[in-house]
Design a protein around this motif. Structure first.
Motif, mmCIF file in Angstrom:
data_model
loop_
_atom_site.group_PDB
_atom_site.id
_atom_site.type_symbol
_atom_site.label_atom_id
_atom_site.label_comp_id
_atom_site.label_asym_id
_atom_site.label_seq_id
_atom_site.Cartn_x
_atom_site.Cartn_y
_atom_site.Cartn_z
ATOM 1 N N SER A 79 0.833 -1.205 0.000
ATOM 2 C CA SER A 79 0.000 0.000 0.000
ATOM 3 C C SER A 79 0.868 1.256 0.000
ATOM 4 O O SER A 79 1.980 1.261 0.527
ATOM 5 N N LEU A 80 0.335 2.306 -0.631
ATOM 6 C CA LEU A 80 1.011 3.599 -0.717
ATOM 7 C C LEU A 80 0.281 4.589 0.174
ATOM 8 O O LEU A 80 -0.935 4.719 0.088
ATOM 9 N N THR A 81 1.054 5.290 1.035
ATOM 10 C CA THR A 81 0.476 6.337 1.880
ATOM 11 C C THR A 81 1.524 7.402 2.140
ATOM 12 O O THR A 81 2.653 7.095 2.494
ATOM 13 N N SER A 82 1.157 8.648 1.953
ATOM 14 C CA SER A 82 2.000 9.801 2.325
ATOM 15 C C SER A 82 3.463 9.678 1.904
ATOM 16 O O SER A 82 4.362 9.879 2.722
ATOM 17 N N GLY A 83 3.724 9.314 0.651
ATOM 18 C CA GLY A 83 5.102 9.243 0.180
ATOM 19 C C GLY A 83 5.871 8.033 0.667
ATOM 20 O O GLY A 83 7.097 8.001 0.570
ATOM 21 N N HIS A 84 5.173 7.036 1.181
ATOM 22 C CA HIS A 84 5.811 5.807 1.661
ATOM 23 C C HIS A 84 5.094 4.601 1.066
ATOM 24 O O HIS A 84 3.941 4.683 0.654
ATOM 25 N N ILE A 85 5.797 3.483 1.052
ATOM 26 C CA ILE A 85 5.193 2.222 0.639
ATOM 27 C C ILE A 85 5.293 1.261 1.812
ATOM 28 O O ILE A 85 6.331 1.176 2.473
ATOM 29 N N THR A 86 4.207 0.569 2.094
ATOM 30 C CA THR A 86 4.168 -0.414 3.173
ATOM 31 C C THR A 86 3.990 -1.793 2.550
ATOM 32 O O THR A 86 3.114 -1.987 1.703
ATOM 33 N N VAL A 87 4.820 -2.718 2.975
ATOM 34 C CA VAL A 87 4.805 -4.079 2.451
ATOM 35 C C VAL A 87 4.508 -5.035 3.600
ATOM 36 O O VAL A 87 5.170 -4.988 4.637
ATOM 37 N N ARG A 88 3.497 -5.892 3.404
ATOM 38 C CA ARG A 88 3.217 -6.995 4.333
ATOM 39 C C ARG A 88 3.426 -8.282 3.546
ATOM 40 O O ARG A 88 2.972 -8.405 2.418
ATOM 41 N N CYS A 89 4.130 -9.243 4.169
ATOM 42 C CA CYS A 89 4.489 -10.455 3.438
ATOM 43 C C CYS A 89 4.709 -11.624 4.390
ATOM 44 O O CYS A 89 4.717 -11.454 5.602
ATOM 45 N N SER A 90 4.922 -12.808 3.811
ATOM 46 C CA SER A 90 5.346 -13.957 4.611
ATOM 47 C C SER A 90 6.752 -13.645 5.130
ATOM 48 O O SER A 90 7.398 -12.720 4.652
ATOM 49 N N PRO A 91 7.246 -14.381 6.121
ATOM 50 C CA PRO A 91 8.575 -14.077 6.677
ATOM 51 C C PRO A 91 9.666 -14.108 5.599
ATOM 52 O O PRO A 91 9.802 -15.091 4.868
ATOM 53 N N VAL A 92 10.420 -13.004 5.516
ATOM 54 C CA VAL A 92 11.496 -12.877 4.520
ATOM 55 C C VAL A 92 12.724 -12.280 5.181
ATOM 56 O O VAL A 92 12.661 -11.752 6.289
ATOM 57 N N ARG A 93 13.851 -12.336 4.469
ATOM 58 C CA ARG A 93 15.081 -11.740 4.987
ATOM 59 C C ARG A 93 15.390 -10.395 4.344
ATOM 60 O O ARG A 93 16.247 -9.656 4.809
ATOM 61 N N LYS A 94 14.688 -10.075 3.232
ATOM 62 C CA LYS A 94 14.997 -8.835 2.529
ATOM 63 C C LYS A 94 13.755 -8.303 1.829
ATOM 64 O O LYS A 94 13.001 -9.059 1.218
ATOM 65 N N VAL A 95 13.572 -6.977 1.927
ATOM 66 C CA VAL A 95 12.534 -6.274 1.172
ATOM 67 C C VAL A 95 13.248 -5.182 0.384
ATOM 68 O O VAL A 95 13.985 -4.385 0.961
ATOM 69 N N LEU A 96 13.063 -5.159 -0.932
ATOM 70 C CA LEU A 96 13.696 -4.163 -1.799
ATOM 71 C C LEU A 96 12.621 -3.390 -2.539
ATOM 72 O O LEU A 96 11.654 -3.980 -3.011
ATOM 73 N N ILE A 97 12.822 -2.086 -2.651
ATOM 74 C CA ILE A 97 12.005 -1.259 -3.507
ATOM 75 C C ILE A 97 12.954 -0.699 -4.557
ATOM 76 O O ILE A 97 13.917 -0.007 -4.225
ATOM 77 N N THR A 98 12.721 -1.051 -5.812
ATOM 78 C CA THR A 98 13.560 -0.584 -6.909
ATOM 79 C C THR A 98 12.673 0.143 -7.907
ATOM 80 O O THR A 98 11.452 0.065 -7.836
ATOM 81 N N GLY A 99 13.278 0.845 -8.827
ATOM 82 C CA GLY A 99 12.473 1.552 -9.819
ATOM 83 C C GLY A 99 13.318 2.233 -10.851
ATOM 84 O O GLY A 99 14.453 1.833 -11.119
ATOM 85 N N GLY A 100 12.758 3.314 -11.420
ATOM 86 C CA GLY A 100 13.419 4.031 -12.492
ATOM 87 C C GLY A 100 14.658 4.802 -12.059
ATOM 88 O O GLY A 100 15.511 5.122 -12.868
ATOM 89 N N ALA A 101 14.775 5.097 -10.794
ATOM 90 C CA ALA A 101 15.944 5.823 -10.283
ATOM 91 C C ALA A 101 17.050 4.821 -9.944
ATOM 92 O O ALA A 101 16.769 3.698 -9.541
ATOM 93 N N PRO A 102 18.315 5.215 -10.086
ATOM 94 C CA PRO A 102 19.392 4.315 -9.665
ATOM 95 C C PRO A 102 19.309 4.074 -8.158
ATOM 96 O O PRO A 102 18.956 4.973 -7.401
#
Length: 155
Positions: A79-102
């Motif tokens: 979900s997107l709120t106030s310039g942030h992204i919130t991720v809910r998931c099964s147990p993981v060791r890494k969450v990455l947000i990538t995109g058009g910017a380096p």
């Protein structure tokens, strides 16, 4: 009745002097794209968000982009709120947000299931969520197109 041991010498495969058929352009591209840590082929699937398994609803959800791809972990909510992204998931060791910017926004830890990251670096472009579990399995979202205000700095 037991099978008697073979008395013939196995033929090596491919036979000596045999050249494999030339790789197609698609096969060459796949070999170049895959990395050693990537899962073997046919080990991924798409998870579709729909109310039922009715073929028309599945097709509509796929066309609308309401799905993600995975080799193991589950993306439960993004979900997107106030310039942030919130991720809910099964147990993981890494969450990455990538995109058009380096670069990327990254959170690493043990059994991560919920995190919120800023979208400032993606200002009005797009981003993608990728999660990785302890076995190296990954799940990734479709590109998330951001309105200029969604990624704006909210200072």
């Amino acid at each position: 009745m037991p099978i008697p041991p073979s008395t013939t010498t196995p033929t090596p495969w491919p036979p000596r002097g045999h050249s494999p058929p030339p790789a197609s352009a698609g096969q060459r591209a796949r070999r170049q794209h895959l990395q050693p840590q990537d899962p073997p082929g046919c080990a991924a699937w798409v998870q579709v968000r729909t109310e039922s398994l009715d073929p028309d609803q599945l097709l509509a959800a796929l066309k609308a982009g309401h799905y993600y791809s995975s080799t193991g972990p589950e993306l439960l909510d993004v979900s997107l709120t106030s310039g942030h992204i919130t991720v809910r998931c099964s147990p993981v060791r890494k969450v990455l947000i990538t995109g058009g910017a380096p670069g990327a926004q990254v959170v690493q830890g043990k059994d991560l299931m919920d995190c919120t990251l800023p979208l400032t670096m993606f200002r009005g472009g797009f981003c993608r969520v990728t999660i990785e579990d302890d076995t190296g399995g990954r799940a990734w979202s479709n590109p998330i197109h951001l309105a200029p205000t969604a990624a704006a700095d909210t200072r």
